[in-house]
Design an enzyme around this catalytic site. Structure first.
Site, short mmCIF file in Angstrom:
data_model
loop_
_atom_site.label_atom_id
_atom_site.label_comp_id
_atom_site.label_asym_id
_atom_site.label_seq_id
_atom_site.Cartn_x
_atom_site.Cartn_y
_atom_site.Cartn_z
N GLU A 92 4.61 -10.91 1.33
CA GLU A 92 5.62 -11.76 0.68
C GLU A 92 6.61 -12.37 1.68
O GLU A 92 7.35 -13.28 1.32
CB GLU A 92 6.37 -10.97 -0.40
CG GLU A 92 7.44 -10.01 0.11
CD GLU A 92 6.94 -8.69 0.67
OE1 GLU A 92 7.78 -7.83 0.98
OE2 GLU A 92 5.70 -8.50 0.80
N CYS A 117 3.62 -2.06 1.60
CA CYS A 117 4.43 -1.21 2.48
C CYS A 117 4.83 0.08 1.76
O CYS A 117 3.97 0.91 1.51
CB CYS A 117 5.63 -1.98 3.04
SG CYS A 117 6.36 -1.19 4.49
N HIS A 127 3.91 -6.62 4.66
CA HIS A 127 4.66 -7.42 3.69
C HIS A 127 4.07 -8.82 3.61
O HIS A 127 4.50 -9.72 4.34
CB HIS A 127 6.13 -7.52 4.13
CG HIS A 127 6.88 -6.25 4.06
ND1 HIS A 127 7.59 -5.86 2.95
CD2 HIS A 127 7.06 -5.26 4.98
CE1 HIS A 127 8.17 -4.69 3.18
NE2 HIS A 127 7.85 -4.31 4.40
#
Length: 190
Positions: A171, A78, A169
């Site tokens: 994660e 990002c 993202h």
């Protein structure tokens, strides 16, 4: 393998968790003197202008450029993608300027337009879950850049040698496959 996560802003703990889930040793990086002890680094999301200012304040611009010159892998997610880019649309100065891409900030809209999608990511797998939050877009890639994923015909993940970038993202999901791919890049670089 020791994988650092630049801890100036963003989902640091979530990246550490995913690195460890993928089989690496996650290290929170707050100082430039930690860089020689790691094999790769993730620049997480957040706000790219703020991250850039903090990187300049704490000496990370030159330190991460040197890290890259050593061939050690960097992964920007990002805002981290924006930090890696050579060119940012509508902005005179890049941050690290390492990856031969031009990016547009907030290309997918504001916070309320956030969404999730399953992507086919070249070299990773099909149906990789991606979370887009005020996500940037890769508008253009140089000849040495490999496009890894698109969403509605727009580039959202790319690789250039030891540099990896994603608009989203990874994660913020339970899917560690993109982090595992980055760990493979680190293994290759060693």
């Amino acid at each position: 393998m020791k994988i650092g996560v630049l801890s100036l802003q963003g989902a640091v703990a979530e990246h550490i968790h995913m690195i460890e889930k993928a089989g690496g040793d996650g290290i929170v990086v707050k100082r430039t003197d930690q860089l020689p002890g790691i094999d790769g680094i993730i620049i997480p999301g957040g706000e790219s202008t703020t991250i850039g200012k903090l990187m300049r304040t704490y000496g990370f611009i030159d330190a991460l450029r040197e890290f890259s010159l050593q061939g050690k892998p960097l992964f920007g997610t990002c805002a981290g993608l924006i930090v890696l880019a050579k060119e940012i649309s509508g902005q005179e100065e890049a941050h690290l300027g390492l990856m031969d891409i031009r990016v547009a900030r907030n290309a997918f809209g504001r916070q309320r337009e956030s969404f999730e999608a399953d992507l086919d990511i070249k070299g990773v797998d099909k149906d990789v879950r991606a979370v887009f939050i005020r996500a940037p877009l890769i508008e253009q890639v140089g000849s040495g850049v490999d496009v890894l994923a698109t969403y509605r015909d727009q580039i959202v993940a790319a690789r250039q040698g030891h540099l990896l970038a994603a608009s989203f993202h990874p994660e913020l999901t339970d899917d560690e496959r993109l982090h595992a791919y980055f760990l493979d890049m680190v293994r290759e670089s060693r």
